[in-house]
Scaffold this active site. Sequence first.
Site, PDB file in Angstrom:
ATOM      1  N   ASP A 168     -12.407  43.744  30.448  1.00 17.71           N
ATOM      2  CA  ASP A 168     -12.198  44.861  29.537  1.00 17.71           C
ATOM      3  C   ASP A 168     -12.241  44.289  28.133  1.00 17.71           C
ATOM      4  O   ASP A 168     -11.761  43.177  27.882  1.00 17.71           O
ATOM      5  CB  ASP A 168     -10.863  45.553  29.803  1.00 17.71           C
ATOM      6  CG  ASP A 168     -10.853  46.965  29.226  1.00 17.71           C
ATOM      7  OD1 ASP A 168     -11.931  47.524  28.970  1.00 17.71           O
ATOM      8  OD2 ASP A 168      -9.752  47.513  29.019  1.00 17.71           O
TER       9      ASP A 168
ATOM     10  N   HIS B 182     -17.467  37.386  22.105  1.00 22.90           N
ATOM     11  CA  HIS B 182     -16.194  37.459  22.817  1.00 22.90           C
ATOM     12  C   HIS B 182     -16.400  37.356  24.327  1.00 22.90           C
ATOM     13  O   HIS B 182     -15.760  36.574  24.997  1.00 22.90           O
ATOM     14  CB  HIS B 182     -15.513  38.794  22.466  1.00 22.90           C
ATOM     15  CG  HIS B 182     -16.473  39.953  22.489  1.00 22.90           C
ATOM     16  ND1 HIS B 182     -17.526  40.056  21.609  1.00 22.90           N
ATOM     17  CD2 HIS B 182     -16.590  41.025  23.316  1.00 22.90           C
ATOM     18  CE1 HIS B 182     -18.232  41.147  21.880  1.00 22.90           C
ATOM     19  NE2 HIS B 182     -17.685  41.745  22.915  1.00 22.90           N
TER      20      HIS B 182
HETATM   21  P1  ITT Z   1     -17.049  49.101  32.174  1.00 24.47           P
HETATM   22  O1  ITT Z   1     -15.645  49.607  31.992  1.00 24.47           O
HETATM   23  O2  ITT Z   1     -17.838  49.847  33.199  1.00 24.47           O
HETATM   24  O3  ITT Z   1     -17.110  47.637  32.426  1.00 24.47           O
HETATM   25  P2  ITT Z   1     -17.406  49.826  29.342  1.00 24.47           P
HETATM   26  O4  ITT Z   1     -18.636  50.293  28.636  1.00 24.47           O
HETATM   27  O5  ITT Z   1     -16.251  50.754  29.396  1.00 24.47           O
HETATM   28  O6  ITT Z   1     -17.865  49.327  30.781  1.00 24.47           O
HETATM   29  P3  ITT Z   1     -15.581  47.839  28.176  1.00 24.47           P
HETATM   30  O7  ITT Z   1     -14.474  48.576  28.844  1.00 24.47           O
HETATM   31  O8  ITT Z   1     -15.628  46.398  28.347  1.00 24.47           O
HETATM   32  O9  ITT Z   1     -17.003  48.486  28.612  1.00 24.47           O
HETATM   33  O10 ITT Z   1     -15.577  48.072  26.646  1.00 24.47           O
HETATM   34  C1  ITT Z   1     -14.957  49.169  26.068  1.00 24.47           C
HETATM   35  C2  ITT Z   1     -15.749  49.647  24.887  1.00 24.47           C
HETATM   36  O11 ITT Z   1     -15.719  48.639  23.871  1.00 24.47           O
HETATM   37  C3  ITT Z   1     -17.239  49.885  25.156  1.00 24.47           C
HETATM   38  O12 ITT Z   1     -17.474  51.194  25.616  1.00 24.47           O
HETATM   39  C4  ITT Z   1     -17.841  49.652  23.794  1.00 24.47           C
HETATM   40  O13 ITT Z   1     -17.674  50.797  23.019  1.00 24.47           O
HETATM   41  C5  ITT Z   1     -16.963  48.545  23.230  1.00 24.47           C
HETATM   42  N1  ITT Z   1     -17.570  47.223  23.479  1.00 24.47           N
HETATM   43  C6  ITT Z   1     -17.325  46.390  24.520  1.00 24.47           C
HETATM   44  N2  ITT Z   1     -18.045  45.277  24.423  1.00 24.47           N
HETATM   45  C7  ITT Z   1     -18.783  45.407  23.282  1.00 24.47           C
HETATM   46  C8  ITT Z   1     -19.752  44.599  22.636  1.00 24.47           C
HETATM   47  O14 ITT Z   1     -20.128  43.435  23.121  1.00 24.47           O
HETATM   48  N3  ITT Z   1     -20.301  45.045  21.499  1.00 24.47           N
HETATM   49  C9  ITT Z   1     -19.950  46.234  20.987  1.00 24.47           C
HETATM   50  N4  ITT Z   1     -19.064  47.066  21.541  1.00 24.47           N
HETATM   51  C10 ITT Z   1     -18.479  46.659  22.683  1.00 24.47           C
END
Ligand code: ITT
Length: 196
Positions: free
Chosen positions: A70, A178
């Site tokens: 996450d 990250h």
């Molecule tokens: P899953 O829960 O299915 O893994 P997700 O899209 O919800 O996919 P995350 O929970 O990891 O992904 O991330 C939460 C949000 O944070 C994601 O929807 C993006 O808006 C942002 N985010 C995560 N990683 C990012 C990145 O590398 N660059 C830019 N925004 C990112």
Amino acid sequence: MVTELVFATNNKHKLKEVQHIISDKVILLSLADINCYDNIPETADTLEGNALLKARYIKQRYGYNCFADDTGLEVEALNQAPGVYSARYAGEGNDALANMNKLLRQMQGKENRKARFRTAIALIIDDKEYLFEGIINGSVITEKRGEAGFGYDPVFIPDGYIQTFAQMGSELKNQISHRALAVKELATFLSTNPHK
Ligand code: ITT
């Protein structure tokens, strides 16, 4: 050494990024590969909590060794928001554009633009749980720049660079992000801890 792991994500961009880092060490299976189309709950109030919820869900219901991540964008001037709520900052629906626009509005007039992306990874192998973390510091700019990547990439410039994550392209981002840092920790752990 573990040779096959489920990566509990529905996000194709992430799967590709992580596969790139970890590919020669471990074969990653997606949720689709294990026929999991469930809406896995992400109801914890921390990144670590959500990563653990997702990994436990897969381990308990599908039996696979797995990991989940996450990520949140933590903005200093907004008391670390949107943080664990990054995906639904502008409301349910995971609309990256709406989320970025809300962020830019909240940041209007703020001098302190410091922010960081933080990734937590939860790994479950047999009955053991492990946590890994990756952080990249940077700043939120005042307008969107670049087309690559996803999420908040167009508004985030990592420290030491002049381009946003969305301008620099996936190759460089994958080296310094990250998630890359957290996945490298995971990869090191997997290659130095024989489990099976
Ligand atoms: P899953 O829960 O299915 O893994 P997700 O899209 O919800 O996919 P995350 O929970 O990891 O992904 O991330 C939460 C949000 O944070 C994601 O929807 C993006 O808006 C942002 N985010 C995560 N990683 C990012 C990145 O590398 N660059 C830019 N925004 C990112």
